[in-house]
Design a protein around this motif. Structure first.
Motif, PDB file in Angstrom:
ATOM      1  N   ASN A 153       5.098  74.630  92.594  1.00  0.00           N
ATOM      2  CA  ASN A 153       5.095  73.853  93.870  1.00  0.00           C
ATOM      3  C   ASN A 153       3.704  75.083  94.428  1.00  0.00           C
ATOM      4  N   ARG A 154       4.195  75.620  94.931  1.00  0.00           N
ATOM      5  CA  ARG A 154       3.931  76.579  95.577  1.00  0.00           C
ATOM      6  C   ARG A 154       2.406  77.363  95.593  1.00  0.00           C
ATOM      7  N   PHE A 155       2.832  77.976  94.119  1.00  0.00           N
ATOM      8  CA  PHE A 155       1.914  79.011  93.417  1.00  0.00           C
ATOM      9  C   PHE A 155       1.098  78.163  92.609  1.00  0.00           C
ATOM     10  N   PRO A 156       0.005  77.559  92.724  1.00  0.00           N
ATOM     11  CA  PRO A 156      -0.049  76.213  91.574  1.00  0.00           C
ATOM     12  C   PRO A 156      -0.572  76.877  90.296  1.00  0.00           C
ATOM     13  N   ASP A 157      -1.474  78.741  90.109  1.00  0.00           N
ATOM     14  CA  ASP A 157      -2.002  78.614  89.156  1.00  0.00           C
ATOM     15  C   ASP A 157      -0.698  80.181  88.816  1.00  0.00           C
ATOM     16  N   ILE A 158       0.454  79.368  88.976  1.00  0.00           N
ATOM     17  CA  ILE A 158       1.735  80.718  88.371  1.00  0.00           C
ATOM     18  C   ILE A 158       1.998  80.078  87.148  1.00  0.00           C
ATOM     19  N   ASP A 159       2.915  81.606  86.233  1.00  0.00           N
ATOM     20  CA  ASP A 159       3.053  81.672  84.648  1.00  0.00           C
ATOM     21  C   ASP A 159       4.346  82.356  85.019  1.00  0.00           C
ATOM     22  N   VAL A 160       5.452  81.386  85.002  1.00  0.00           N
ATOM     23  CA  VAL A 160       6.784  81.469  85.116  1.00  0.00           C
ATOM     24  C   VAL A 160       7.612  81.954  83.423  1.00  0.00           C
ATOM     25  N   VAL A 161       8.272  82.909  83.839  1.00  0.00           N
ATOM     26  CA  VAL A 161       8.839  83.339  82.485  1.00  0.00           C
ATOM     27  C   VAL A 161      10.520  83.173  83.033  1.00  0.00           C
ATOM     28  N   GLU A 162      11.349  82.725  81.547  1.00  0.00           N
ATOM     29  CA  GLU A 162      12.769  82.595  82.456  1.00  0.00           C
ATOM     30  C   GLU A 162      13.344  83.909  81.859  1.00  0.00           C
ATOM     31  N   ALA A 163      14.310  84.487  82.318  1.00  0.00           N
ATOM     32  CA  ALA A 163      14.834  84.934  81.095  1.00  0.00           C
ATOM     33  C   ALA A 163      16.726  84.796  81.775  1.00  0.00           C
ATOM     34  N   ALA A 164      17.555  84.509  80.748  1.00  0.00           N
ATOM     35  CA  ALA A 164      18.508  84.346  80.959  1.00  0.00           C
ATOM     36  C   ALA A 164      19.712  85.709  81.351  1.00  0.00           C
ATOM     37  N   SER A 165      19.534  86.992  80.460  1.00  0.00           N
ATOM     38  CA  SER A 165      20.479  88.252  81.139  1.00  0.00           C
ATOM     39  C   SER A 165      19.830  88.889  81.387  1.00  0.00           C
ATOM     40  N   GLY A 166      20.130  89.883  81.574  1.00  0.00           N
ATOM     41  CA  GLY A 166      19.653  91.043  81.546  1.00  0.00           C
ATOM     42  C   GLY A 166      18.939  91.700  80.346  1.00  0.00           C
ATOM     43  N   GLU A 167      19.776  91.968  79.552  1.00  0.00           N
ATOM     44  CA  GLU A 167      19.285  92.116  78.015  1.00  0.00           C
ATOM     45  C   GLU A 167      17.615  91.756  77.659  1.00  0.00           C
ATOM     46  N   ALA A 168      17.892  89.853  78.070  1.00  0.00           N
ATOM     47  CA  ALA A 168      16.105  89.844  77.372  1.00  0.00           C
ATOM     48  C   ALA A 168      15.493  89.680  78.460  1.00  0.00           C
ATOM     49  N   ALA A 169      15.712  89.931  79.657  1.00  0.00           N
ATOM     50  CA  ALA A 169      14.715  90.629  80.816  1.00  0.00           C
ATOM     51  C   ALA A 169      13.970  92.040  80.669  1.00  0.00           C
ATOM     52  N   LEU A 170      14.451  92.669  80.070  1.00  0.00           N
ATOM     53  CA  LEU A 170      14.487  94.121  79.916  1.00  0.00           C
ATOM     54  C   LEU A 170      13.681  94.323  78.646  1.00  0.00           C
ATOM     55  N   GLY A 171      14.096  93.490  77.770  1.00  0.00           N
ATOM     56  CA  GLY A 171      13.121  93.395  76.320  1.00  0.00           C
ATOM     57  C   GLY A 171      11.710  93.028  76.705  1.00  0.00           C
TER      58      GLY A 171
END
Lengths: 223, 223
Positions: A22-40
């Motif tokens: 809503n705030r940043f119209p051009d944003i591309d958000v990627v979700e990670a459910a865990s620390g490992e996933a994020a580091l990957g």
DNA sequence: TGTAAACTAATACTTATGTGCTATGGGAAT
DNA sequence: ATTCCCATAGCACATAAGTATTAGTTTACA
């Protein structure tokens, strides 16, 4: 703009996702459910921003924060936390985070923080900054926050066993029986525990053990 | 449609707010940061839906859930929780909630749950339902965790105050100072507490208070 | 108005807790 | 080997915690 959102609760991730979109119209958000996933994900494509929830109880969360900051030192990392504990704030900043925002903060504060760190700055809400100075004193004489590693690292194995029995509400005599020790030896251990942890009586020790989940932990290991 | 969102974290409230607004264009979301605030709002205008976070540690959360359900039995109450503990789920449903959704659930599940309870139904994610049956057995012989009502109903107001200080690890002398009592009087109260609760020493009492979230509950009410 | 329950508190005890000091034996590290 | 740490444990001591009994006060209630 690419943003990484790390939280183990999908609903929280979704909420942040919507909020950011809503705030940043051009944003591309990627979700990670865990620390490992994020580091990957970090390894593959670069992000412009990471928003991570301090979701893991205890010290494990900080281990992940360090890994993330080390993995890409250029990445601005914003820490979201349910806690406003100044010790946690300080620790995160020390580990290389760019911003610390409590979950109790207003949306605007989060957005301000994001704007700040995208410009290369560091952001901590002013109230927490203030609390920091005066809390640093009281933090020394208060029992300190419950973190299992912080406690176990200060105690020997035997002391930890005895702390566990204190947490179950047993008297020195009962503990002595359980471990086939003299009551005197138990007292020595209890004294050492209190000294090492900066506590003043066994009730405080028991409550600390309870907060750490010592009983649950040992019950777990017995399965 | 009017919806009430209760959570002590403003960012979580905002996230849910945005999420709901995106899905239900005609929704009117009212946010409450505490149980007291929520109960106050209930009295004034009727809501079509309440979404509440089980944010208080320990049993205090369930006290609020009961109050809310009692205050307006017609109101569909959806409980959001970080826990997926079947015992918690069962307890919420027993207290009169219409739905229980873990925070780890997908957005769609939350929306499905909302749709369901607006139609007058009850919603629990299928995975939790399954876990429920097998957990029901172990629930009886394992935890037997105390409920706040069970304890408070056995204690007088003064005793509960003193139990709270015991839970903070204070000595009889400190408690006496805090309440302007003689140390002797404090001992009398402590004795009475132990007898009423069937405990044998103050450490057990302190741990029980900790399990009940007594400290958190009073810190909450002091805001 | 009487009575029951809570809160207060004193006295007198017993038991539990916690500390200091000393000492022995076993490992582990240097 | 010697040093250091841990676990054990005894003794002595001080203080905290907990119990029992009695009793004055207030409050609520029948």
């Amino acid at each position: 703009m690419r943003a990484l959102v790390v939280d183990d609760h999908m609903l929280i991730r979704s909420g942040l996702h919507d909020m950011l979109a809503n705030r940043f119209p051009d944003i591309d958000v990627v979700e990670a459910a865990s620390g490992e996933a994020a580091l990957g994900l970090i390894d593959s494509k670069p992000f412009d921003l990471a928003i991570i929830d301090l979701f893991i109880p205890g010290e494990a969360a900080f281990v992940f924060v360090r890994k993330l900051c080390d993995a890409d030192p250029e990445l601005p990392v914003l820490v979201l936390s349910g806690s406003e504990n100044p010790v946690h704030v300080r620790k995160c900043i020390d580990l290389g985070c760019s911003a610390f925002v409590p979950k109790s903060a207003a949306q605007e504060i989060l957005f301000n923080a994001i704007d700040s760190i995208l410009d290369g700055g560091v952001f901590i809400p002013i109230e927490i900054m203030h609390a920091n100075t005066e809390a640093e004193l009281s933090a020394t004489e208060l029992p300190a926050l419950p973190s299992i590693e912080a406690v176990t690292s200060k105690l020997t194995d035997r002391q930890l066993e005895i702390l566990t029995l204190i947490t179950s509400g047993k008297s020195n005599k009962q503990i002595a029986r359980d471990f086939q020790l003299s009551e005197n030896t138990v007292k020595v251990h209890v004294s050492a525990i209190l000294r090492s942890l900066g506590l003043h009586n066994r009730t405080q020790a028991g409550i600390l053990g309870q907060q750490l989940g010592l009983l649950a932990a040992t019950a777990e290991s017995m399965r």
